[in-house]
Design a protein around this motif. Sequence first.
Motif, PDB file in Angstrom:
ATOM      1  N   ARG A   1     -14.897  -5.241  -1.410  1.00 53.84           N
ATOM      2  CA  ARG A   1     -13.676  -5.096  -2.201  1.00 53.84           C
ATOM      3  C   ARG A   1     -13.744  -3.907  -3.140  1.00 53.84           C
ATOM      4  NH1 ARG A   1     -12.117 -10.869  -4.559  1.00 53.84           N
ATOM      5  NH2 ARG A   1     -10.639  -9.551  -5.642  1.00 53.84           N
ATOM      6  N   ARG A   2     -14.940  -3.686  -3.705  1.00 57.93           N
ATOM      7  CA  ARG A   2     -15.088  -2.524  -4.596  1.00 57.93           C
ATOM      8  C   ARG A   2     -14.963  -1.228  -3.822  1.00 57.93           C
ATOM      9  NH1 ARG A   2     -19.684  -3.052  -9.084  1.00 57.93           N
ATOM     10  NH2 ARG A   2     -19.643  -5.284  -9.441  1.00 57.93           N
ATOM     11  N   LEU A   3     -15.519  -1.213  -2.599  1.00 59.61           N
ATOM     12  CA  LEU A   3     -15.402  -0.005  -1.790  1.00 59.61           C
ATOM     13  C   LEU A   3     -13.943   0.286  -1.477  1.00 59.61           C
ATOM     14  CD1 LEU A   3     -18.344  -0.364   0.749  1.00 59.61           C
ATOM     15  CD2 LEU A   3     -18.140   1.248  -1.117  1.00 59.61           C
ATOM     16  N   VAL A   4     -13.188  -0.780  -1.167  1.00 63.32           N
ATOM     17  CA  VAL A   4     -11.766  -0.598  -0.881  1.00 63.32           C
ATOM     18  C   VAL A   4     -11.075   0.032  -2.089  1.00 63.32           C
ATOM     19  CG1 VAL A   4      -9.601  -1.815  -0.511  1.00 63.32           C
ATOM     20  CG2 VAL A   4     -11.604  -2.430   0.827  1.00 63.32           C
ATOM     21  N   ARG A   5     -11.370  -0.510  -3.267  1.00 64.81           N
ATOM     22  CA  ARG A   5     -10.745   0.039  -4.463  1.00 64.81           C
ATOM     23  C   ARG A   5     -11.149   1.506  -4.656  1.00 64.81           C
ATOM     24  NH1 ARG A   5     -12.509  -2.975  -9.250  1.00 64.81           N
ATOM     25  NH2 ARG A   5     -12.353  -4.745  -7.849  1.00 64.81           N
ATOM     26  N   GLY A   6     -12.415   1.793  -4.393  1.00 63.78           N
ATOM     27  CA  GLY A   6     -12.892   3.165  -4.542  1.00 63.78           C
ATOM     28  C   GLY A   6     -12.162   4.125  -3.626  1.00 63.78           C
ATOM     29  N   VAL A   7     -11.998   3.720  -2.363  1.00 61.22           N
ATOM     30  CA  VAL A   7     -11.287   4.569  -1.406  1.00 61.22           C
ATOM     31  C   VAL A   7      -9.846   4.790  -1.875  1.00 61.22           C
ATOM     32  CG1 VAL A   7     -10.353   4.668   0.934  1.00 61.22           C
ATOM     33  CG2 VAL A   7     -12.690   3.912   0.564  1.00 61.22           C
ATOM     34  N   MET A   8      -9.211   3.703  -2.320  1.00 66.03           N
ATOM     35  CA  MET A   8      -7.805   3.832  -2.707  1.00 66.03           C
ATOM     36  C   MET A   8      -7.640   4.621  -3.998  1.00 66.03           C
ATOM     37  SD  MET A   8      -6.291   0.173  -1.478  1.00 66.03           S
ATOM     38  CE  MET A   8      -4.641   0.552  -2.049  1.00 66.03           C
TER      39      MET A   8
ATOM     40  N   GLY B   1      -9.445   7.072  -4.877  1.00 68.47           N
ATOM     41  CA  GLY B   1      -9.713   8.478  -4.605  1.00 68.47           C
ATOM     42  C   GLY B   1      -8.655   9.133  -3.741  1.00 68.47           C
ATOM     43  N   ALA B   2      -7.658   8.345  -3.291  1.00 64.43           N
ATOM     44  CA  ALA B   2      -6.684   8.884  -2.354  1.00 64.43           C
ATOM     45  C   ALA B   2      -5.749   9.885  -3.022  1.00 64.43           C
ATOM     46  CB  ALA B   2      -5.870   7.753  -1.739  1.00 64.43           C
ATOM     47  N   VAL B   3      -5.299  10.855  -2.207  1.00 62.61           N
ATOM     48  CA  VAL B   3      -4.268  11.777  -2.673  1.00 62.61           C
ATOM     49  C   VAL B   3      -2.934  11.074  -2.558  1.00 62.61           C
ATOM     50  CG1 VAL B   3      -3.066  13.920  -2.162  1.00 62.61           C
ATOM     51  CG2 VAL B   3      -5.540  13.802  -1.966  1.00 62.61           C
ATOM     52  N   LYS B   4      -2.254  10.919  -3.671  1.00 60.38           N
ATOM     53  CA  LYS B   4      -1.012  10.141  -3.648  1.00 60.38           C
ATOM     54  C   LYS B   4       0.203  11.040  -3.778  1.00 60.38           C
ATOM     55  CE  LYS B   4      -3.706   6.520  -5.655  1.00 60.38           C
ATOM     56  NZ  LYS B   4      -4.659   6.665  -6.723  1.00 60.38           N
ATOM     57  N   GLY B   5       1.125  10.878  -2.866  1.00 58.41           N
ATOM     58  CA  GLY B   5       2.409  11.563  -2.958  1.00 58.41           C
ATOM     59  C   GLY B   5       2.349  13.044  -2.685  1.00 58.41           C
TER      60      GLY B   5
ATOM     61  N   ASN C   1       3.861  -4.256   2.415  1.00 57.22           N
ATOM     62  CA  ASN C   1       4.810  -5.357   2.217  1.00 57.22           C
ATOM     63  C   ASN C   1       4.376  -6.237   1.051  1.00 57.22           C
ATOM     64  OD1 ASN C   1       6.292  -7.710   2.385  1.00 57.22           O
ATOM     65  ND2 ASN C   1       6.465  -7.583   4.616  1.00 57.22           N
ATOM     66  N   PRO C   2       5.202  -6.338   0.015  1.00 54.22           N
ATOM     67  CA  PRO C   2       4.770  -7.074  -1.183  1.00 54.22           C
ATOM     68  C   PRO C   2       4.598  -8.565  -0.932  1.00 54.22           C
ATOM     69  CG  PRO C   2       7.060  -6.418  -1.356  1.00 54.22           C
ATOM     70  CD  PRO C   2       6.527  -5.765  -0.133  1.00 54.22           C
ATOM     71  N   HIS C   3       5.140  -9.070   0.151  1.00 48.51           N
ATOM     72  CA  HIS C   3       5.045 -10.509   0.408  1.00 48.51           C
ATOM     73  C   HIS C   3       3.858 -10.869   1.280  1.00 48.51           C
ATOM     74  CE1 HIS C   3       8.880 -11.586  -1.390  1.00 48.51           C
ATOM     75  NE2 HIS C   3       9.256 -10.387  -0.993  1.00 48.51           N
TER      76      HIS C   3
ATOM     77  N   PHE D   1      -3.375   5.902   2.969  1.00 44.36           N
ATOM     78  CA  PHE D   1      -1.910   5.907   3.031  1.00 44.36           C
ATOM     79  C   PHE D   1      -1.319   4.775   2.201  1.00 44.36           C
ATOM     80  CE2 PHE D   1      -2.489   8.308   7.120  1.00 44.36           C
ATOM     81  CZ  PHE D   1      -1.899   9.461   6.653  1.00 44.36           C
ATOM     82  N   LEU D   2      -1.994   3.625   2.213  1.00 42.93           N
ATOM     83  CA  LEU D   2      -1.504   2.502   1.417  1.00 42.93           C
ATOM     84  C   LEU D   2      -1.494   2.864  -0.068  1.00 42.93           C
ATOM     85  CD1 LEU D   2      -0.646  -0.429   1.070  1.00 42.93           C
ATOM     86  CD2 LEU D   2      -3.056  -1.070   1.062  1.00 42.93           C
ATOM     87  N   ALA D   3      -2.571   3.508  -0.529  1.00 43.14           N
ATOM     88  CA  ALA D   3      -2.634   3.910  -1.928  1.00 43.14           C
ATOM     89  C   ALA D   3      -1.477   4.840  -2.269  1.00 43.14           C
ATOM     90  CB  ALA D   3      -3.973   4.592  -2.219  1.00 43.14           C
ATOM     91  N   ALA D   4      -1.176   5.749  -1.330  1.00 41.81           N
ATOM     92  CA  ALA D   4      -0.066   6.679  -1.563  1.00 41.81           C
ATOM     93  C   ALA D   4       1.270   5.943  -1.568  1.00 41.81           C
ATOM     94  CB  ALA D   4      -0.077   7.765  -0.498  1.00 41.81           C
ATOM     95  N   MET D   5       1.417   4.955  -0.670  1.00 44.78           N
ATOM     96  CA  MET D   5       2.678   4.205  -0.619  1.00 44.78           C
ATOM     97  C   MET D   5       2.878   3.396  -1.890  1.00 44.78           C
ATOM     98  SD  MET D   5       2.840   2.776   3.277  1.00 44.78           S
ATOM     99  CE  MET D   5       2.774   3.888   4.671  1.00 44.78           C
ATOM    100  N   LEU D   6       1.803   2.842  -2.399  1.00 48.57           N
ATOM    101  CA  LEU D   6       1.920   2.033  -3.617  1.00 48.57           C
ATOM    102  C   LEU D   6       2.314   2.888  -4.820  1.00 48.57           C
ATOM    103  CD1 LEU D   6      -1.165  -0.322  -3.147  1.00 48.57           C
ATOM    104  CD2 LEU D   6       1.254  -0.937  -2.987  1.00 48.57           C
ATOM    105  N   ALA D   7       2.085   4.206  -4.699  1.00 51.44           N
ATOM    106  CA  ALA D   7       2.427   5.095  -5.804  1.00 51.44           C
ATOM    107  C   ALA D   7       3.890   5.542  -5.749  1.00 51.44           C
ATOM    108  CB  ALA D   7       1.499   6.314  -5.796  1.00 51.44           C
ATOM    109  N   ILE D   8       4.591   5.196  -4.653  1.00 51.12           N
ATOM    110  CA  ILE D   8       5.999   5.566  -4.542  1.00 51.12           C
ATOM    111  C   ILE D   8       6.802   4.660  -5.478  1.00 51.12           C
ATOM    112  CG2 ILE D   8       7.988   5.751  -2.994  1.00 51.12           C
ATOM    113  CD1 ILE D   8       5.988   5.986  -0.672  1.00 51.12           C
ATOM    114  N   PRO D   9       7.659   5.240  -6.325  1.00 52.12           N
ATOM    115  CA  PRO D   9       8.406   4.416  -7.271  1.00 52.12           C
ATOM    116  C   PRO D   9       9.277   3.382  -6.551  1.00 52.12           C
ATOM    117  CG  PRO D   9       8.734   6.756  -7.705  1.00 52.12           C
ATOM    118  CD  PRO D   9       7.966   6.660  -6.442  1.00 52.12           C
ATOM    119  N   GLY D  10       9.235   2.148  -7.035  1.00 53.26           N
ATOM    120  CA  GLY D  10       9.984   1.067  -6.399  1.00 53.26           C
ATOM    121  C   GLY D  10      11.485   1.278  -6.421  1.00 53.26           C
TER     122      GLY D  10
END
Lengths: 293, 321
Positions: free
Chosen positions: A280-287, A289-293, B120-122, B200-209
């Motif tokens: 779970r910690r690794l998952v958080r670490g990967v997320m 570190g991700a480039v967002k948007g 998906n939030p659910h 990609f999930l991390a990036a999607m979660l950063a998209i404003p709701g």
Amino acid sequence: MSSVVKEQTIPRAKVNKRPKWQRMGVGGYIVLALTTFLSIFPFYWMFIVASNGTDEISKIPPTLVPGPRFFTVISNVYEVLPSFNQALLNTVYVGTIVAVAQVFFSAIAGFAFAKLNFRGQRFMVLFVILTMMLPSQLGIIPLFMLMGNLGLIDTLGALIVPALVTAFGVFWMRQVIDAQVPNELLESASIDGAGVFRVYWSLVLPIIAQSSFVLGLFSFLATWNDFLWPLLVLSTPEHFTAQVAVNQLKSSYAIDYALNMGGAFLSTAPLIVLFIFVGRRLVRGVMDGAVKG
Amino acid sequence: MSQTAVKRNSKPTSPWKPSKKLNNANAVQSLNGRWGYLFTAPFFVMFLIFGLAPIVYSVYIAFFNWDALGTQEFIGIANFNELIADTRFWNALVNTVDIWLLSTIPMLICSIGLAAILHNPHLRGSTFWRTILLVPNITSVLAIAIVFGQLFGRDFGMVNIIIGSLGFDHIDFIQGTTSSHVAIASMIVWRWTGYNALIFLAAMLAIPGELYESASLDGASKWKQFIYVTLPSLRNTITFVLIVGTIGGLQVFAEPLILGGSYNGGDSGQFSTLTLFLFEQAFVAYKWGYAAAIGIMITFIVAIVSFINFMITRKLAGDGK
């Protein structure tokens, strides 16, 4: 026209504006279940082959359930390579040293790049980023020669010394410290008279402990799984890492799938156990570190 | 902002003001920056010795006829000329690009799809699913290549048993060119899809709701929301994943090395890759000068492809709003 009906079927408090649960649910879960199956199956198969023996799986249809020969196969592995346990210990030893060193050097350099103002700083950061793009195999021949000159060929030192620092680690810690450590905190501490090292030690380090742990885990995993370089520099079985040991099983004259998979299983099982605790910690670490948007 | 003079040791109101005079405008200006040299020194010293120096030296020996036995003869660019004329090099290049395409495209589609499901939030048990996605990424290429090698086996491999039960002839995956590339690509896809899905999930979660809310108020279906809201927001992330995947993909060697059991990349080099070719020249043929030249070519190819990637992205970013 959008049928935004408040679904009574959405259980518990999680009533949301978007009624995705109903429509997407089943298909989504099927895809996820399939993904889980595909992710786990190779590990399961490793065990099936190792516990049935090569003959049992060399027929149509093949066995899909565990067989009785697991311990026979494992003892075969130890027969071919009596030092297999030593190889596992070597890997833990090298991986731990590399992980600790990378975290130590990366965190302090990352702190300097993120929070300190010194001449040449900008150029140095650019340098770090550029070096991350160079193919890692580019310098492998001179590195091999260098290890020879240092007398490190066929020692674990040849695996440790070149891996103590990485540009990636420094860059990653810089990003982490920049994002997680508020300037105001360090500012007020330093105005109260705390020196740079004190600020780093008692303020920055506790904040980045989680991320440092994740970086250490990834370094450990990378070291554990590194394959080509140990294969090139190690030749004595007592100095092997787990990967080199498994590869040694592979190079016996005819392909003995059970033996190979037994070795692969032995070299993978510790990682699976580790993953159960830290996944779970690794998952958080990967997320994180991700480039967002 | 026109404030410029930010003095060292000034009050805590100042450090965020940008200034030309600062080397690091985001730094904590009240801390003595000179410690930075000490703190970064261990990294730079170690990196220069074990990272950069070998690379520079590698460029040097690329101009020599240099082997493990002690031959060191300056031959100018002869290694590069030989390389350009070497069909093995071109074969390896074509194989590398083919494997890269076969792995990158499915990986990208699958990982974005998985991320969309996890978004998906659910969704129930999302922590569990996320953790499962990372499982393939932590195992060694060696162990997985052993398993996949067996699964793709000609006579008793699971893949061929399935193909056979559907009424088709068994495929000799390792011997064929495209089929061996498929086998190698499948290992890469298996290993990286989950990892990239998390990115990609991390990036999607950063998209404003609000973007989704207004889209669904406008009556956009979920599919349309995905196309018009999610995908455009992922542009930078897709570029990032593509560039990292390209740098890694153009250096692929472990999978073919283990699958074939040698540096040849198959009996007729049908799955030899650039990096595998480098290692073959370096550690089987012991032609270190030639191998170094291959390394430089790989670097150039990676640089060119990354540059093209970058330009395309910039163009796309310019075309978009």
